[in-house]
Design a protein around this motif. Structure first.
Motif: not given
Length: 125
Positions: A38-41, A85-89, A119-123, A91-96
């Protein structure tokens, strides 16, 4: 050439769950392991989880251990990432990603040869 397509991302509230999928166009004989990064901004891409194609070995980063579960369906050439149990941290673009050579750790970017578009995951908090 293996093509990877991720799906399942979205917007979820903190404490919620999402399930990501990654479908491979085909499994070559030399696919050793597949993983999620994953990669966050503004941050570097980081390892999340990996699974060998036999399913015998599974790896997690400390930040997701106990909350995320990686699995695979060999018949469908697909891996999954169940995220609870997702957390705001998170949040990222998730890569396979897929290894075409036997990785030593299965945790570093350089060991992976094929990547999906993400695929974008935003919490939200």
């Amino acid at each position: 050439q293996v093509q990877l397509v991720e799906s399942g991302g979205g917007l979820v509230q903190a404490g919620g769950s999402l399930r990501l999928s990654c479908a491979a166009s085909h499994r070559t004989f030399s696919t050793y392991a597949m993983g999620w990064f994953r990669q966050a901004p503004g941050k570097e891409r980081e390892f999340v989880a990996a699974i060998t194609w036999t399913g015998l070995s599974i790896y997690y980063s400390d930040s997701v251990k106990g909350r995320f579960t990686i699995s695979r369906d060999s018949a469908k050439n697909t891996i999954y990432l169940q995220m609870n149990s997702l957390k705001p941290e998170d949040t990222a673009l998730y890569y396979c990603a897929s290894e075409a050579r036997p990785g030593r750790t299965h945790r570093i970017i350089e060991e992976y040869d094929y990547w999906g578009q993400g695929t974008q995951v935003t919490v939200s908090s």
